[in-house]
Structures are given as C-alpha cells and as structure tokens.
Design a protein around this motif. Structure first.
Motif, PDB file in Angstrom:
ATOM      1  N   LEU A  41       0.839  -1.208   0.000  1.00 51.51           N
ATOM      2  CA  LEU A  41       0.000   0.000   0.000  1.00 51.51           C
ATOM      3  C   LEU A  41       0.874   1.258   0.000  1.00 51.51           C
ATOM      4  O   LEU A  41       0.622   2.213  -0.743  1.00 51.51           O
ATOM      5  N   ILE A  42       1.914   1.238   0.836  1.00 50.88           N
ATOM      6  CA  ILE A  42       2.820   2.394   0.884  1.00 50.88           C
ATOM      7  C   ILE A  42       3.415   2.649  -0.500  1.00 50.88           C
ATOM      8  O   ILE A  42       3.454   3.776  -0.994  1.00 50.88           O
ATOM      9  N   VAL A  98       0.725   4.027  -3.110  1.00 52.30           N
ATOM     10  CA  VAL A  98       0.410   5.444  -2.891  1.00 52.30           C
ATOM     11  C   VAL A  98       1.627   6.319  -3.185  1.00 52.30           C
ATOM     12  O   VAL A  98       1.512   7.381  -3.809  1.00 52.30           O
ATOM     13  N   SER A  99       2.814   5.867  -2.759  1.00 52.97           N
ATOM     14  CA  SER A  99       4.020   6.663  -3.009  1.00 52.97           C
ATOM     15  C   SER A  99       4.264   6.848  -4.493  1.00 52.97           C
ATOM     16  O   SER A  99       4.598   7.945  -4.945  1.00 52.97           O
ATOM     17  N   TYR A 124       1.973   9.240  -5.960  1.00 50.36           N
ATOM     18  CA  TYR A 124       2.276  10.586  -5.503  1.00 50.36           C
ATOM     19  C   TYR A 124       3.529  11.130  -6.190  1.00 50.36           C
ATOM     20  O   TYR A 124       3.553  12.262  -6.671  1.00 50.36           O
ATOM     21  N   ALA A 184      -6.395   7.227   3.168  1.00 53.44           N
ATOM     22  CA  ALA A 184      -5.305   6.261   2.964  1.00 53.44           C
ATOM     23  C   ALA A 184      -5.029   5.508   4.259  1.00 53.44           C
ATOM     24  O   ALA A 184      -4.843   4.285   4.258  1.00 53.44           O
ATOM     25  N   GLY A 185      -5.010   6.253   5.380  1.00 55.94           N
ATOM     26  CA  GLY A 185      -4.788   5.627   6.678  1.00 55.94           C
ATOM     27  C   GLY A 185      -5.881   4.623   7.005  1.00 55.94           C
ATOM     28  O   GLY A 185      -5.617   3.529   7.509  1.00 55.94           O
ATOM     29  N   LEU A 186      -7.143   5.020   6.709  1.00 52.32           N
ATOM     30  CA  LEU A 186      -8.267   4.117   6.984  1.00 52.32           C
ATOM     31  C   LEU A 186      -8.145   2.832   6.181  1.00 52.32           C
ATOM     32  O   LEU A 186      -8.368   1.740   6.710  1.00 52.32           O
ATOM     33  N   GLY A 222      -5.433   1.482   5.010  1.00 54.29           N
ATOM     34  CA  GLY A 222      -4.354   0.703   5.604  1.00 54.29           C
ATOM     35  C   GLY A 222      -4.802   0.013   6.880  1.00 54.29           C
ATOM     36  O   GLY A 222      -4.529  -1.170   7.105  1.00 54.29           O
ATOM     37  N   TYR A 223      -5.532   0.751   7.716  1.00 54.51           N
ATOM     38  CA  TYR A 223      -5.999   0.213   8.987  1.00 54.51           C
ATOM     39  C   TYR A 223      -6.941  -0.967   8.752  1.00 54.51           C
ATOM     40  O   TYR A 223      -6.826  -2.014   9.388  1.00 54.51           O
ATOM     41  N   ASN A 246      -5.064  -4.046   7.493  1.00 50.76           N
ATOM     42  CA  ASN A 246      -4.291  -4.699   8.545  1.00 50.76           C
ATOM     43  C   ASN A 246      -5.202  -5.420   9.535  1.00 50.76           C
ATOM     44  O   ASN A 246      -4.986  -6.573   9.900  1.00 50.76           O
TER      45      ASN A 246
END
Lengths: 278, 297, 256
Positions: free
Chosen positions: C186-187, C190-191, C194, C226-228, C230-231, C234
C-alpha cells in the motif's frame, strides 16, 4: 595445553569454513554480475547500461575530488553525506522517541487503551502522503525530510517496544520486586534488556523505512540529496548516472542493515540460540 | 535467640463476596534468628500466597507480619527470595557474576567491594569459576545455586525459599540440600523454606510447620531434633528421621490415620498426596476462573 | 467495555488537541486545517465519484500487487526452503537485491513500463515479495525434525510431505509475511502515485490537491482515507489470521 591446541584447531577449521563460505558468496556475486554484463550488452537497451559502465560512471562521479578531500568529489559532500545525515538523524530521533514512549506506555496499565487505536491508524498511513503537510509546515528542506522519516520510522519501534516491555516474565518481576529494585535499575537492567529482542526487530524494520522515506522525500521536495540526483538523472536521460545512484542506494541499504545486524548480534549475544546460527 | 519473623493472624482472600477464595486462614507463627524453618503442605494449599504475603509482595487481607520487630509493609529492606523456577528468575542477559551483583547495584558499595561480595557468595555455593558465563551455559542445579548466591550476596535478615529444589533432579537435589544447610550454618542466615516434599522438610529443617490443605492453616509445629550435621544416607535411615517423616505424613493426611505397617504407610502417603494435589489443582482452576470473571467486568 | 471507552477518549482527545492547536493559532490554519474541517471534507469527498474512482484505483492496484507477490514469493520460498543448495546459491543475490529501497527504482520503472498502473504494481510487487519469501523460507527451516521423521517413518512420500506436513506448518508464517507485505504494498502504491503523478489514485489526488497549496483540507482528507484503508487491511488480515490459525500459537511471531 591440549585445550589451547584444541581451541586453535577449532578456530582454524572455523576460519577455513568461513573463508570458503565467503569465497563462495563472492563467486556467486561475481557470476551474477558477469551474467548481468553479458545480458545488458546483448540486449543493448539504453535503459539498462552494463555494470562496467555503471561502475566507471560511479568512479568518475564520486572519486574525482582533490587529494585534500581524500579524492572524494563534491558530489559526496553535497548529496550523499547530507542524505545519509538526514536518514540517520530521523531514524535516531524516531528510535529515541519510540523506545522512550514505548517503555512508558508498556509499563502503564491503561496507556495503550487510550492511544492504541490512534497509533494503529497512524501506522497505517502511508508516510509519503504526509509529505505535503510537512512541506507546508517545514518548507522545502531537511526539516520536512527528517519529519517524514520520523513519522514513518517511529511506529515499528514504538509498538515493538510496548510489546516487549509488556512481556516481561512474571517471575522476573517478582525477583526484581523482592530485591526492592529502584525504578532506574528496574527499567535499565530488567525491562529494557527483556524487551531488546523485540526492539531490535522494530529497529531493523524502521531503518529500512527510514531509507525509503529519505529517497521519497528527496524525490519530491529537495534541492540536494541522493533521491534528488536520481530523479534529475532520469529527467536528463543520463541512464548510467541514474543507475549509479540506484546501486549506491542498494549498497547503503545493505551496509546499514549489516551494521545494525552486527550491533544486534553483539548486544543480544546472551541469547542461547544466537550462537548456533552465527 | 531473638525472634526474626513474627506472623500474627494472617488471612488472605482472593476476590470478595460469595466467589471469594480463602487461601490463607488465621495463620500465626514465628521464626527465631538463625533458624531454618520448613513449611510443608500439599501442593496448591496456599503456600505461595503465604510466602508472597510474608515477603511483602502482596498485602495480606488481614493480620500482620513483622521482621526483626518492624512491621512488613511492602517488601522489606533486608529480605531475599529464591524462587522455584531458576531459569525464569535469573536474568539471562546478565553474566552469572552480574546476576549475583544485581541486588548490590544500588547499595553504597565500591565496584571492587561489590565484585568481592559477589565472588564470596559464588564461592560459598561452590561456583568459583563460572562468573563470566551466562546462566544458560550452566546446568539446572548450578543455575539454582546462582540464585542462592544472589540471595546471599545481599546478606538478607530473612531468606525466603519457595520450593527451591522442586525443579532439579533427585541427585542434584540432595547436593543442593546439603549445600543449603552448610551455607546456612556458616552464615547464620534465617531461612523460611516452603516445600511439598515431606522428606525434604524433615531433612532440612530445624523445625517443620505443617500446613493443612486450602485454606492454609498451621496444623502442627514440630521441632526437628536431629543432629545438626546431617547425611543424606545415614540421617534418612535413622529411626528419628523415619518417625518424624511418618508424623508429618500423618498430619498431612485428611482422613484419620489408620494403624498400618510402615511400608503400607508409605504407599498410602503417596496416594493421599496425589489426592491432595488433585483437589488442589481443581481449586486452583476454580480460583483462576473466578479471577478471570473478575477482570472481565 | 472500559477499554473501548478509553479508546474513544483517546481518539476524541487527539481531535480536540488538534482542533485546539489550530484554533488557538499554534499551527497556521491555512497549512493544517482543524479536524472538523478535514472530517467534513472527507465525508464530502466520499460522495464524489472522481474521488471514489481514485480510491478504487489505489485499492485495485494494491490487491493485484499483493496477489502477484504471493504468487511469486510462496512458490519461490517453498522451492528455496526445501532445496538447500539452491538457497545457498541464491542467498547473495537475494541479500543484495532486498535492501535496495524499492522507491529508488521508481525512476527506472517509469522509464521501462511507463506511468500507467503497471508502474505502481511493479514497484509494489518488488517491495512486497521479500517478507513473504523470507517468512516462507524461515517457516520451512523451522519445521520440527521429529514431525518430519514421524511422517517419513509412516512412509509418506516427498510430495505428500510437502502438502500435508510442510504447508500446514508454514501457513501461519507465510500469512504473517503476507500481512507485512500488504502494508508495504500500500505504501508503495500510494508513493508511486504521488511521486510519479499517475493518471488516477489516492496518491495522485493528494499530489494534485497539494500542488495548489491551498487545499490542505483535501490533502489531509486523502491522508485520512489512505490511513483508513491501511488500517482496515491490517485489521482484516489480522482477524482472518486469528480465525484461520487458531491452532497455532506462534502465528505472528515469525518476524524476520
């Protein structure tokens, strides 16, 4: 006397075994490079220059400086060292904060109840998405980069420290209490050593994250650094140059990771099973 | 001899209300300075709770403990505990010498003096040359000697031992028992030792306190009038020893003692000890269930 | 019950602190908008089709990348884990390839496969292969020899040993690797979006929102989403792991 000779023989056989292992390692490595060289020469793709060309570009780029700089070129001082400095500074701060906070939270009974979900969410945020926020807060420069690295690298250290600190064996807790161990000794000689294996697992992960974020933050918003040079080389279609930076990043990743592993092996040499796998 | 430890009207309950489990009930006794007192009781009878109360690791529900006249309120200054599980009690990240030095760390001692005291303690338990090793490099019996050395290095007024030899093999156990008696006589340490082994309590003790099964109360306080110098073979064969261990065994039986030949008696002892262990584990299980319930709401 | 209450207190406390810091002027509102505004923007964005399309593009790329990583790394790990000489021969190459920060390859991948979704998938696969590969190899090296001997003594064939002894044993370790890889993938997705300015995706959304400089609420809303994601990924994988490997107490302990 016999003990000494026995020991010497054992050391020698170990050295021989180690040397042949070492030689085999490098033979495979050299073989891989040769295959790479041949393949790239046959393919003749502009994107994939042969390794010899990459090496000669690298030598020219990094070691063309005057004797007063130990033959290191300005590139080393303008880009490589600042990059490394930011990466290590960010990582070091993340480690100090992570271990400190993690110890405090792990010792507290309710601390993680309050911040646990929040931290799980923070950890799940891909750190590069926060670059714009750090950019407006700190401007284009080292502040933004170090902040990004800290934000990305702190979570594995912190959460692993909490785990490790919480898992201190109950008999050791009772032992320390029965000696009335004062808090500094309790933390320093019992809690942290008990948590160290977990903490090191976090350190390894956070170090590789630091390196990734160093590159990302330099690709996006930086006036110097390895990532900046990497993207400039790509934009200028200087592919061998671009490759030297990629290779350098590989070497840095390998080197930093090896250093950390060596440190871990030293610090955790008290672990019984550690001596078997060398 | 002055009194070193005084326990008066000690009670301990886990939980409250109907679900409460009484582990220790109205227990009183005292130990004189320089004495080695053994507490013997069936497994799970509340011995560990009793020890933890005396050591100040948990506050008793009721009653008082005093060490050389001072009320015990939290762990007292000059007390040391040797736990059964040496592999978990020793710190694996410290060398043997550093483990022994551990309780001296925060005392006002020079580095030199600290190292000397640790070495003395290691010499006393017959482990002179292993200071630089890590605990896992030693055998189980040697590891337990290290924890005894660590406890002795702090020169405690009272040394509490919780089933110290229950996790080592029989041969090592005999060695450690003799070592403990020798060290205790040399250093005049006051020791309170808990065991479930009847023979061990009689062989080691100057005195045996017999506990009932849960809740723990004192059933008898027997002086052991065996000679101070004991021998694993001769002492255990002596009539006095056999009589004493028989007496303790009878006291530990819940059913009234029958008249029986000595040999049959021994078999029965084993059977009852097993039975006691069964009920004890059952009780421990319900106790756990009770505490689990407690934490969930 | 009490811990849930504390969770909420922690979350609300954080938002209040943030809100307060902005309102008092500790942080300029233009740069870091208060959470109330970010939440409103997030809710608003979730109702807009282009944003949803970005989210889908990101999640889809992530899922494809993870699937490809599993398809590559598990067989490779099983092979390297059960053939020692092959493992020794490739160790050096693996040890040199792994530490190359995957993002260093962004410029190269952009050149070779272009700026489309293939780029982010390629990079995410490159980064996500390693944890699965290493955990699979590690799992095979950790199999209890007694278990293998027992199976061999029962006359189990080599192929059956792999499927009936090695695989069930390795599964929890492999799954731990998949969990680590999921986060890394995921990182990377998105990276790449970006950094490289992909045609669509969350990273691209954040890039565009930030280029104006005045849409920080949208930047943060994108970050929150994005955080959601990922959360949820996981948490979901953790739940699946707990259900699937109830019999195994070491699940999740194979960090390597």
């Amino acid at each position: 006397m016999t003990q000494v000779t026995e020991r010497a023989t054992r050391l020698r056989s170990q050295a021989v075994a180690g040397l042949s292992g070492f030689a085999r390692t490098w033979l495979v490595f050299i073989g891989a490079v040769v295959v790479w060289e041949v393949a790239t020469r046959l393919a003749e793709s502009v994107f994939f220059p042969p390794p010899t060309e990459i090496v000669s570009t690298a030598l020219q780029l990094w070691f063309s400086g005057p004797a007063s700089q130990l033959f290191l070129s300005d590139v080393v001082f303008d880009h490589i060292l600042p990059s490394l400095g930011r990466c290590l500074a960010g990582w070091a701060i993340a480690v100090i904060l992570g271990v400190g906070l993690g110890t405090a939270l792990g010792r507290s009974r309710t601390g993680m109840d309050y911040v646990g979900p929040l931290f799980a969410f923070f950890r799940a945020i891909p750190p590069p998405t926060l670059v714009p926020v750090f950019m407006v807060l700190f401007g284009l420069g080292p502040g933004m980069q170090v902040a990004t690295i800290i934000f990305g690298a702190i979570w594995p250290v912190l959460l692993n420290t909490v785990d490790g600190v919480r898992a201190v064996d109950s008999v050791k807790v009772d032992t320390a209490r029965s000696f009335r161990t004062p808090t500094p000794y309790w933390i320093g000689m019992v809690v942290l050593p008990a948590a160290l294996p977990k903490i090191f697992a976090g350190l390894r992960l956070s170090l590789s994250i630091s390196l990734i974020l160093m590159v990302v933050s330099e690709l996006i918003g930086s006036l110097n650094g390895i990532g900046h040079e990497l993207i400039s080389a790509q934009r200028a279609f200087e592919f061998p140059l671009m490759w030297t930076w990629i290779v350098l990043l590989g070497i840095l990743g390998f080197g930093l990771n090896s250093l950390l592993l060596a440190a871990e092996r030293r610090v955790l040499r008290w672990q019984p099973n550690r001596n078997n796998d060398g | 001899m002055p009194t070193m430890l005084e326990v008066t009207g000690l009670n301990h309950r886990y939980g409250s209300g109907d679900g409460a489990h009484v582990a220790v009930k109205d227990l009183s006794f005292s130990v004189d300075a320089g004495q080695l007192a053994c507490i013997v009781g069936p497994s799970g009878c509340g011995k560990s709770t009793l020890l933890r109360c005396i050591a100040g690791l948990i506050p008793p529900t009721d009653g008082s403990v005093s060490l050389h006249g001072d009320a015990v309120n939290g762990v007292p200054d000059d007390l040391a505990v040797v736990f059964q599980d040496y592999s978990r009690s020793l710190f694996p990240w410290l060398t043997v010498a550093r483990n022994v030095e551990f309780p001296l760390r925060w005392r006002k001692l020079g580095k030199q003096e600290r190292a000397e005291r640790a070495q003395e303690a290691l010499d006393a338990v017959g482990l002179s040359g292993v200071g630089r090793k890590f605990p896992w490099q030693l055998s189980g019996g040697m590891q337990q000697r290290v924890s005894i050395a660590r406890a002795l290095a702090s020169k405690p007024a009272l040394l509490i031992m919780d089933e110290p030899f229950a996790s080592v093999d029989a041969q090592t156990r005999f060695e450690l028992e003799d070592l403990l008696r020798r060290v205790q006589r040399e250093q005049r340490t006051t020791i309170l030792l808990v065991t479930h082994d009847i023979d061990e309590s009689v062989y080691l003790g100057d005195r045996v306190l017999v506990l009932s099964k849960s809740p723990a109360t004192i059933v008898a306080d027997l002086p052991v009038d065996l000679p101070a110098d004991r021998d694993q073979i001769a002492t255990r064969e002596s009539a006095k020893f056999v009589a004493l261990r028989g007496e303790v065994a009878r006291l530990l039986q819940t059913v009234p003692a029958k008249q029986a030949a000595p040999e049959q008696q021994a078999d029965e002892d084993v059977a009852t000890a097993d039975a006691a262990e069964w009920t004890a584990t059952e009780e421990a299980a319900t106790e756990n269930a009770g505490s689990a319930k407690e934490t969930s709401h | 019950m009490r811990s849930l209450y504390r969770n909420l207190v922690g979350l609300i406390g954080f938002f209040l602190l943030w809100e307060g810091a902005v309102r008092v002027g500790l942080v300029p509102e233009l740069f870091v908008p208060p959470p109330s505004e970010v939440l409103a923007t997030t809710v608003g964005l979730l109702g807009q089709e282009p944003f949803i399309r970005d989210v889908i593009a990101t999640v889809l790329a992530w899922a494809i990348a993870l699937l490809i990583s599993v398809a590559i790394a598990v067989p490779a790990g099983l092979l390297l884990g059960s053939v020692p000489w092959l493992r020794n021969a490739t160790r050096v190459i693996v040890e040199f390839l792994r530490p190359i920060p995957s993002v260093a390859l962004i410029p190269l991948v952009l050149l070779v496969v272009g700026g489309g979704p293939e780029a982010k998938i390629t990079l995410a696969v490159y980064a996500a292969v390693w944890p699965i590969l290493f955990n699979t190899i590690y799992a095979l090296s950790e199999i209890d020899p007694v278990l293998m001997d027992t199976a061999r003594a029962c006359g189990t064939s080599r192929g059956r040993m792999l499927t009936s002894v090695a695989l069930p044993h390795a599964a929890p370790f492999v799954f731990t690797g998949v969990r680590m890889s999921a986060a890394i993938a995921l990182i990377l997705v998105v990276s790449t979006e970006y950094v490289a300015g992909a045609a669509s995706g969350l990273g691209n959304f954040i890039l565009e929102a930030s280029s104006g400089g005045s849409n920080m609420d949208e930047v943060l809303a994108g970050t929150v989403v994005a955080g959601l994601i990922g959360y949820l990924i996981n948490d979901g994988l953790e739940r699946i792991g707990k259900r699937a490997f109830r019999w195994n107490e070491v699940a999740g302990e194979a960090a390597k």
